[in-house]
Enzyme design. Structure first.
Site, PDB file in Angstrom:
ATOM      1  N   ASP A   1       0.832  -1.211   0.000  1.00 20.35           N
ATOM      2  CA  ASP A   1       0.000   0.000   0.000  1.00 20.35           C
ATOM      3  C   ASP A   1       0.864   1.258   0.000  1.00 20.35           C
ATOM      4  O   ASP A   1       0.588   2.216  -0.724  1.00 20.35           O
ATOM      5  CB  ASP A   1      -0.926  -0.001   1.222  1.00 20.35           C
ATOM      6  CG  ASP A   1      -1.796  -1.241   1.271  1.00 20.35           C
ATOM      7  OD1 ASP A   1      -1.945  -1.904   0.232  1.00 20.35           O
ATOM      8  OD2 ASP A   1      -2.304  -1.562   2.361  1.00 20.35           O
TER       9      ASP A   1
ATOM     10  N   TYR B   1      -5.774 -10.952   9.766  1.00 17.36           N
ATOM     11  CA  TYR B   1      -4.643 -10.623   8.888  1.00 17.36           C
ATOM     12  C   TYR B   1      -3.356 -11.181   9.494  1.00 17.36           C
ATOM     13  O   TYR B   1      -2.568 -11.859   8.827  1.00 17.36           O
ATOM     14  CB  TYR B   1      -4.555  -9.100   8.711  1.00 17.36           C
ATOM     15  CG  TYR B   1      -3.479  -8.665   7.739  1.00 17.36           C
ATOM     16  CD1 TYR B   1      -3.769  -8.460   6.397  1.00 17.36           C
ATOM     17  CD2 TYR B   1      -2.168  -8.465   8.166  1.00 17.36           C
ATOM     18  CE1 TYR B   1      -2.791  -8.062   5.494  1.00 17.36           C
ATOM     19  CE2 TYR B   1      -1.182  -8.077   7.286  1.00 17.36           C
ATOM     20  CZ  TYR B   1      -1.488  -7.873   5.946  1.00 17.36           C
ATOM     21  OH  TYR B   1      -0.507  -7.487   5.072  1.00 17.36           O
TER      22      TYR B   1
END
Ligand code: GLA
Length: 380
Positions: free
Chosen positions: A168, A220
């Site tokens: 990201d 996650y």
């Protein structure tokens, strides 16, 4: 008014004088290559036109002060403070730059954002990378652009406490308009792959399912741990080192569900390489089946989808999408669909109707065109 205009306006209102400059960084969608970054693998994100803007100036007080248009709050912190909440993305960047040996000037900042929060479009990387660009410029520091994604990732990993990979922050920093960013997350080698869906008569439709993010951080971390455990069992530095051809033998050595996690990562890396090859060859329509295969693998093997993501993908495909998949970490967030440009309305209506029938929140769809990465705005 866009975030780039709202941030300096907010700055002037809050601090009583105009800022020295305005910086911005984009949110992202990931075309393909999901949950591969922390396995030293391949990703192919591109920057959205939606950006987070930071207006800022140096000041004399030995602290940083940041105002958020989103919350209407102002937070002040010093180098010794350990803060939490939204301002931790700002404080984390100050911390990471200082930890890397940079002298960060005390500053005042105002933040405004057009990146939807909590939609899996990397609003956190956008604020980190915009703040990093602002502080580097204000301090006259030469922080190599190639080093910035890892610095912002370190802020998020070690200060904010989210064990994300480097995708990201790389997308927010290194993206180029009209291109997707092909990143090798091991070597950090970058290739800008021309990707102009409109020129090919196509649209990448991003559909925000608005499904509440469930269990994101814990799940996650659990996926990441499973991948690292499996790599260790197989005697590999990372799952990147497992070739598709060696997969059947490797899977026999692993318990479930780790074997399915590994199968996802290894096949997903290959799908990124196949997608890049098709785009380089000027055959964007043909990436559709790879996108859909990625979704199926994330749903069945990596188990990071939720009903809203699966329903959106199925409805888009039934309405004629060439391919569709969840994008980002999963457990909520967005789907992207590669469609023939004229069918945008049809696909949006199909997903909206499917959601209404199941009592889900109304989804929000928009076409995504690849935009540029972080930088200073040249105003006036
Ligand atoms: C989140 C993380 C990224 C990446 C994706 C999944 O967006 O921040 O580093 O792991 O999930 O591909």
């Amino acid at each position: 008014m866009k975030a780039e205009a709202r941030a300096p306006q907010a700055y002037t209102t809050v601090y009583g004088e105009p800022p020295a400059g305005v910086w911005a960084a984009p949110g992202r969608v990931n075309l393909i290559g999901e949950h591969t970054d922390y396995n030293d693998g391949f990703v192919l994100p591109f920057a959205l036109p939606h950006r987070t803007a930071v207006a800022a100036s140096r000041h004399d007080d030995p602290s940083w002060i940041v105002y958020s248009e989103q919350t209407g709050e102002t937070v002040r912190f010093t180098a010794d403070d350990r803060i939490t909440g939204w301002a931790s993305y700002v404080a984390g960047v100050v911390w990471a730059l200082r930890a890397a040996g940079y002298e960060i000037p005390p500053a005042r900042l105002a933040v405004a954002s057009d990146v939807p929060l909590g939609a899996g479009l990397s609003s956190s990387a956008a604020i980190e990378c915009a703040v990093l660009a602002a502080l580097a410029d204000l301090g006259g520091l030469s922080v190599p652009v190639a080093d910035r994604p890892a610095l912002a990732q370190r802020a998020e990993n070690e200060y904010v406490g989210m064990p994300c990979g480097i995708m990201d922050q790389s997308a927010a920093t290194l993206s180029r308009a009209g291109h997707a960013l092909f990143l090798d997350c091991r070597t950090l080698a970058v290739e800008h792959i021309p990707f102009d869906p409109a020129a090919a008569g196509l649209t990448v439709l991003v559909i925000d399912t608005r499904a509440p993010h469930r269990l994101v951080s814990g799940e996650y971390a659990a996926r990441r741990a499973a991948c690292e455990r499996a790599a260790a069992t197989l005697g590999l530095a990372a799952l990147r080192d497992l070739a598709v051809a060696d997969l059947p033998a490797a899977l026999r050595r692993l318990p479930d569900p780790d074997r399915r996690r590994v199968r996802h990562v290894v096949t997903e890396n290959q799908r990124v390489l196949d997608t890049v090859r098709l785009l380089r060859d000027g055959r964007p329509r043909e990436i559709g089946p790879l996108l859909t295969a990625s979704h199926e693998s994330l749903r069945d093997d990596f188990e990071v989808t939720v009903p809203e993501l699966d329903v959106a993908v199925e409805a888009a495909l039934r309405a004629g999408a060439l391919g569709a998949r969840m994008t980002g970490g999963g457990f909520g967030g967005c789907v992207l669909a590669l469609i023939e440009a004229p069918s945008a309305g049809l696909v949006t209506d199909a997903v909206t109707a499917a959601f209404a029938a199941l009592g889900f929140a109304k989804p929000v769809a928009f076409p995504a065109t690849p935009g540029p990465g972080a930088g200073r705005l040249h105003t006036g």
